[in-house]
Design a protein around this motif. Sequence first.
Motif, short mmCIF file in Angstrom:
data_model
loop_
_atom_site.label_atom_id
_atom_site.label_comp_id
_atom_site.label_asym_id
_atom_site.label_seq_id
_atom_site.Cartn_x
_atom_site.Cartn_y
_atom_site.Cartn_z
N LEU A 1 -31.11 7.94 -54.53
CA LEU A 1 -30.91 8.68 -55.78
C LEU A 1 -29.56 9.40 -55.76
N ALA A 2 -29.14 9.91 -54.60
CA ALA A 2 -27.83 10.55 -54.48
C ALA A 2 -26.71 9.55 -54.73
N ALA A 3 -26.85 8.35 -54.17
CA ALA A 3 -25.83 7.32 -54.36
C ALA A 3 -25.78 6.85 -55.81
N ASP A 4 -26.94 6.82 -56.48
CA ASP A 4 -26.96 6.50 -57.91
C ASP A 4 -26.11 7.50 -58.68
N LYS A 5 -26.33 8.79 -58.38
CA LYS A 5 -25.59 9.85 -59.08
C LYS A 5 -24.09 9.76 -58.80
N ALA A 6 -23.74 9.37 -57.57
CA ALA A 6 -22.32 9.32 -57.20
C ALA A 6 -21.58 8.18 -57.89
N GLY A 7 -22.30 7.15 -58.32
CA GLY A 7 -21.65 6.04 -59.02
C GLY A 7 -21.25 4.89 -58.12
N ALA A 8 -22.06 4.59 -57.10
CA ALA A 8 -21.75 3.51 -56.16
C ALA A 8 -21.84 2.14 -56.84
N THR A 9 -21.24 1.15 -56.20
CA THR A 9 -21.23 -0.22 -56.74
C THR A 9 -22.47 -0.98 -56.30
N LYS A 10 -23.14 -1.59 -57.25
CA LYS A 10 -24.33 -2.39 -56.98
C LYS A 10 -23.92 -3.72 -56.34
N MET A 11 -24.52 -4.01 -55.17
CA MET A 11 -24.13 -5.18 -54.40
C MET A 11 -25.28 -6.18 -54.31
N ASP A 12 -24.95 -7.38 -53.81
CA ASP A 12 -25.93 -8.45 -53.67
C ASP A 12 -26.53 -8.45 -52.27
N ARG A 13 -27.44 -7.48 -52.05
CA ARG A 13 -28.17 -7.34 -50.78
C ARG A 13 -27.22 -7.18 -49.59
N PRO A 14 -26.59 -6.04 -49.45
CA PRO A 14 -25.73 -5.81 -48.27
C PRO A 14 -26.57 -5.68 -47.01
N GLU A 15 -26.41 -6.61 -46.12
CA GLU A 15 -27.21 -6.59 -44.89
C GLU A 15 -26.34 -6.12 -43.73
N ASP A 16 -26.02 -6.99 -42.79
CA ASP A 16 -25.36 -6.55 -41.58
C ASP A 16 -23.89 -6.18 -41.82
N PHE A 17 -23.46 -5.06 -41.21
CA PHE A 17 -22.06 -4.63 -41.16
C PHE A 17 -21.58 -4.79 -39.72
N GLU A 18 -20.42 -5.37 -39.50
CA GLU A 18 -19.85 -5.45 -38.15
C GLU A 18 -18.34 -5.28 -38.24
N ALA A 19 -17.78 -4.47 -37.34
CA ALA A 19 -16.33 -4.32 -37.24
C ALA A 19 -15.81 -5.24 -36.15
N ASN A 20 -14.76 -5.99 -36.45
CA ASN A 20 -14.14 -6.89 -35.48
C ASN A 20 -13.45 -6.05 -34.40
N PRO A 21 -13.85 -6.16 -33.13
CA PRO A 21 -13.24 -5.34 -32.09
C PRO A 21 -11.78 -5.65 -31.84
N LYS A 22 -11.30 -6.80 -32.31
CA LYS A 22 -9.90 -7.14 -32.11
C LYS A 22 -9.00 -6.63 -33.22
N THR A 23 -9.48 -6.57 -34.45
CA THR A 23 -8.62 -6.22 -35.59
C THR A 23 -9.04 -4.95 -36.30
N GLY A 24 -10.27 -4.50 -36.12
CA GLY A 24 -10.77 -3.35 -36.84
C GLY A 24 -11.26 -3.66 -38.24
N LYS A 25 -11.06 -4.90 -38.70
CA LYS A 25 -11.58 -5.26 -40.02
C LYS A 25 -13.11 -5.27 -39.98
N VAL A 26 -13.70 -4.92 -41.11
CA VAL A 26 -15.15 -4.77 -41.20
C VAL A 26 -15.71 -5.89 -42.07
N TYR A 27 -16.81 -6.49 -41.61
CA TYR A 27 -17.40 -7.62 -42.32
C TYR A 27 -18.82 -7.28 -42.74
N VAL A 28 -19.20 -7.74 -43.94
CA VAL A 28 -20.51 -7.45 -44.51
C VAL A 28 -21.16 -8.75 -44.96
N ALA A 29 -22.40 -8.97 -44.53
CA ALA A 29 -23.18 -10.10 -45.02
C ALA A 29 -23.91 -9.68 -46.28
N LEU A 30 -23.59 -10.33 -47.39
CA LEU A 30 -24.27 -10.11 -48.67
C LEU A 30 -25.15 -11.33 -48.89
#
Length: 691
Positions: free
Chosen positions: A483-512
């Motif tokens: 409910l807090a995130a709704d109020k803040a105006g977050a972006t609706k995504m297509d089932r954000p599941e796993d988040f992982e940061a690449n230990p070599k580059t620092g880029k972050v990857y998300v499985a939708l």
Amino acid sequence: MALVPLNLLVSHDGKSKRQHILCRYKCGDACSKPVPNTSENEYFGDIVKALSRRSVLQASGVAVLAVGAGSVLAACSPGESSTPATSSAAPAVPQTLPGMKFDAIAPNSSDAVVIPSGYQQGVVISWGDPVLPGAPGFDVAKQTAAGQRQQFGFNNDFAAMLPIEGQAGRFLLVTNFEYVTPQFMFPGYQADAPTREQFDIEIAAVGMGVVEVERTPQGGLRPVMGRYNRRITADTPFTLTGPAAGADFVKTAADPTGRTVAGTFANCSGGVTPWGTVLSGEENFHTYFGAAEGAPPVNPVDTERHDRYGVKLEPSELLWETFDPRFDAAKSPNEMNRFGYVVEVNPWDPNSTPVKHSAMGRLKHEGANVYVTGDGSVVAYTGDDERFDYMYKFVSARKIQPGRDAAAMANNMAILDEGTLYVAKLTSDIPASEIDGSGTLPAKGSFAGSGTWLPLLRSGAGGQAESLVPGMSPQEVAVFTRLAADKAGATKMDRPEDFEANPKTGKVYVALTNNDERGAPGEAAVDAVNPRNDNKSGQVLEITDDHTGTEFTWDLLLVCGDPAAADTYFAGFDKTKVSPISCPDNLAFDSHGNLWISTDGNALDSNDGLFAVALDGPNRGETKQFLTVPLGAETCGPVITDDFVTVSVQHPGENDDNSIDDPLSRWPEGGNGTARPSVVAVWRNGGNIGV
């Protein structure tokens, strides 16, 4: 064992092949019910951008330091590609990268784990195998609750493999046991009349486990009855920390202090912290709560809160509420507010009390993964795995302390209790007219944009906290984070599941993973990061984040599906040379920096599997399938090392028309054996994985 040819499997019109019975017990049949997120948060087509954030970030010269693989690395500036420049006169020719030198597996529907030629496999441990001294061996006809408390649990999902210092080839295998499906556990099960013993077995079959394992002479892994072995169940005591601890929302008759929670369940994915603990995400916890038909409604405020999390005052599938009043949503409405957190377990101390971190918010966490910046700041990323829900990160106010002595562990175990929780808002300067729901690439040739992390909650020592959402208290933000995130105006995504940061580059990857409601009447329209209507196969998002800051840029690395279809995209790589991939779920990295993806619910009429994806140079976007799992199974919890790969094979044989009495699968036992969720190891004789 015949492999089914690719051209017999491709189906552009198919849905996810996840079975209805699986949905009923795993996620409360969420896909057949109204979407819980009814907020009117804007989508990209509503946003007119005077200046792209990409330009702002590039002009500001934001630099990111990343800690990975034991060294401090400078990541690319936000918005820049990690792909090396190539000569315009002679484009670089893709060559198979280290870590990906294996023969890709063809899509198939075999009742087996299918692996590349030159590799071997073996089951590490299965549901019902002994974990603690005195545990009985598995006997499907003689199950007991006492036995299950000492055995490997059901439907293993996330797995971590932690090396034991000073003992070569020996590890702690830490796993989640996400949910139970009684039709595939108990012969003669009657769904409308479960027994007390079955309830007690189910309580013991979920949660988490720690098992010592060792390499075998052949190269596989086997369990050991070691001193670290442990089972955590749906009634193991947990300590609730952060702003929610002691709040009225979490107080119950059994725990009037609101600080000690009985158990964990619905544990999906997770992560390993640099200080040696394991994080686990409580996801579809709502499925365990129900009420009798005609139960009086709770007050309107509670009803709104329950609806946002998918809780209904009706009998649950498992009927746990008939055996224990804490699962009765009408009689004990606060009990469910004690689930939906990131859980932290110290596997090196079997007597330690696990914790639930409310400073990281309460939602349907897929998992949580930690990234440490060059100055020791800790950032934890997590996704809310439901259609049209959000992406979050937590930036700790504490710095990591090296070592595992008492002082370091005391500091590090409190890291996720003090800091700021954010939710993501994504934007793009791609014209809305170029995002028509078909997945057709825009004129710029890729889907890309920028974003901002919106602050929700700032937590301090001792549970002190400040709400950053007007009209909500800190305790409300911690407990009713959606409910807090709704109020803040977050972006609706297509089932954000796993988040992982690449230990070599620092880029972050998300499985939708997917969202077949995208673009449906009354639901959120397509946008640049969710570009397809009726999104059956999902996508993988790449984020270049100012990790401790609030700005980032993003690109879609993969738009998944059949590579022969026009609506798929593999980072510009030749689509005739990639494996079909559908419904990305869990992510991992190998030591070479390649991304590995496991899938859940393949919409291409093939078994789920594990894939390696190149991220840099002319190979960027190359996707190769490494293995497939048996009929009805999901590929979970991949662990990728130089020496071996492990995957959790979850719910083998689960199918609407079958049961343990009429099985679809006999894996892994074969013959007349019982289909059993298991962990499987794959290795290569005389060589490392993919080299």
